[in-house]
Design a protein around this motif. Structure first.
Motif, PDB file in Angstrom:
ATOM      1  N   GLN A 133      32.239  31.353  63.613  1.00 40.81           N
ATOM      2  CA  GLN A 133      30.967  31.436  64.316  1.00 40.81           C
ATOM      3  C   GLN A 133      29.808  31.140  63.370  1.00 40.81           C
ATOM      4  O   GLN A 133      28.846  30.455  63.741  1.00 40.81           O
ATOM      5  N   LYS A 136      29.637  27.411  62.780  1.00 42.02           N
ATOM      6  CA  LYS A 136      29.010  26.697  63.892  1.00 42.02           C
ATOM      7  C   LYS A 136      27.489  26.814  63.826  1.00 42.02           C
ATOM      8  O   LYS A 136      26.758  25.852  64.090  1.00 42.02           O
ATOM      9  N   TRP A 139      26.176  24.566  61.122  1.00 40.28           N
ATOM     10  CA  TRP A 139      26.280  23.176  61.565  1.00 40.28           C
ATOM     11  C   TRP A 139      25.139  22.816  62.506  1.00 40.28           C
ATOM     12  O   TRP A 139      24.588  21.708  62.441  1.00 40.28           O
ATOM     13  N   LYS A 140      24.753  23.754  63.368  1.00 37.97           N
ATOM     14  CA  LYS A 140      23.619  23.502  64.257  1.00 37.97           C
ATOM     15  C   LYS A 140      22.337  23.271  63.457  1.00 37.97           C
ATOM     16  O   LYS A 140      21.465  22.494  63.868  1.00 37.97           O
ATOM     17  N   GLU A 166      37.896  23.390  65.780  1.00 31.40           N
ATOM     18  CA  GLU A 166      36.952  24.332  66.385  1.00 31.40           C
ATOM     19  C   GLU A 166      35.518  23.824  66.232  1.00 31.40           C
ATOM     20  O   GLU A 166      34.720  23.859  67.173  1.00 31.40           O
ATOM     21  N   LEU A 167      35.196  23.343  65.037  1.00 28.50           N
ATOM     22  CA  LEU A 167      33.846  22.839  64.799  1.00 28.50           C
ATOM     23  C   LEU A 167      33.595  21.569  65.608  1.00 28.50           C
ATOM     24  O   LEU A 167      32.533  21.409  66.233  1.00 28.50           O
ATOM     25  N   SER A 170      32.879  22.189  69.330  1.00 32.08           N
ATOM     26  CA  SER A 170      31.617  22.860  69.642  1.00 32.08           C
ATOM     27  C   SER A 170      30.395  22.053  69.213  1.00 32.08           C
ATOM     28  O   SER A 170      29.278  22.320  69.662  1.00 32.08           O
ATOM     29  N   ALA A 171      30.602  21.061  68.347  1.00 33.37           N
ATOM     30  CA  ALA A 171      29.476  20.320  67.768  1.00 33.37           C
ATOM     31  C   ALA A 171      28.917  19.296  68.750  1.00 33.37           C
ATOM     32  O   ALA A 171      29.663  18.584  69.435  1.00 33.37           O
TER      33      ALA A 171
END
Length: 263
Positions: A133, A136, A139-140, A166-167, A170-171
């Motif tokens: 989490q 993520k 990364w945002k 996973e990344l 969600s990216a």
């Protein structure tokens, strides 16, 4: 022991351009850890000497920018279109404020308007590993920089297949490549190879460890002037490199480190 700049509670260390011929006086190729330690130490020692000789006011501020003009080079505006500027960031924590500060600093120190390639090595702690989490969220923060046209390609380092998947899922903006240190895994896992191939993610080998500059190595750097007291921690570490687009010649290569003294 003199107070030196260590009235300061934070420092920005700039190694300057270590791509200059014979910067270290040795033809041997240094490991990433030895390279950053040697580059920062030589620049910091010269900076300290100059400040001491001139009793500079930087010696008595809360923050000091430690760079020496003998080594520091920026990108000439007339050459910018012919260069690819790549940075790799090693933040010490999952903090988007650190992320933004690091890239703002890089842009200012290199005198460029944007960065072509950014590689993010997520913080890793031997006790807890890396939180998906938190990854993520960081990364945002990178995606925001790209939306503001401050960076072009976004990449990651040392993610295994489950983490990368996973990344990726969600990216909003997908990673361009994933660097892998084979020293840590000996052989690249087949599931990682298959996943990167099927999702058009480049897989690149690197010699970089997960933590490029440890607290111990930072203390080695700061001890060169024998004027440092207290305990210091790296907040973020960054390597930058510029390469000519058509010949691949390295024009600039160096390190930036933001560190803070324990209160």
């Amino acid at each position: 022991m003199a107070a030196a700049p260590f009235d300061a509670k934070s420092l920005l260390l700039n190694s300057g351009n270590i791509a200059k011929l014979n910067r270290f006086g040795s033809p041997n190729v240094l490991s990433p850890v030895d390279e950053i330690t040697s580059g920062l130490s030589s620049a910091f020692q010269l900076w300290l000497s100059e400040q001491s000789e001139h009793h500079d006011s930087n010696m008595h501020t809360d923050h000091a920018d430690c760079r020496h003009p003998l080594f520091t080079e920026t990108v000439e505006p007339s050459e910018r279109d012919d260069l690819l500027v790549t940075v790799k960031l090693f933040p010490s924590d999952f903090d988007t404020a650190i992320l933004k500060e690091a890239f703002t600093t890089a842009i200012q120190e290199l005198n460029v308007a944007h960065l072509d390639n950014v590689i993010l090595c997520f913080p890793f702690h031997s006790q807890t590993g890396s939180s998906l989490q938190s990854m993520k969220s960081l990364w945002k923060g990178l995606e925001d920089l790209q939306k503001r046209k401050l960076v072009t390609n976004l990449s990651v380092s040392d993610l295994d297949k489950p983490e990368l998947e996973e990344l990726y899922q969600s990216a909003e903006l997908k990673p361009f490549l994933n660097q892998i240190n084979v020293a840590s895994c000996c052989v690249i896992p087949k599931d990682l190879i298959a996943y990167t191939k099927s999702n058009d993610i480049k897989l690149v080998i690197t010699a970089d460890p997960r933590v490029l500059l440890t607290q111990q190595k930072l203390h080695e750097v700061l001890s060169v002037g024998k004027m440092v007291s207290g305990s210091w921690n790296p907040l973020w570490t960054m390597r930058y490199k510029t390469v000519t687009k058509y010949t691949g010649v390295i024009r600039h290569r160096g390190y930036l480190v933001k560190c803070a003294k324990d209160s």
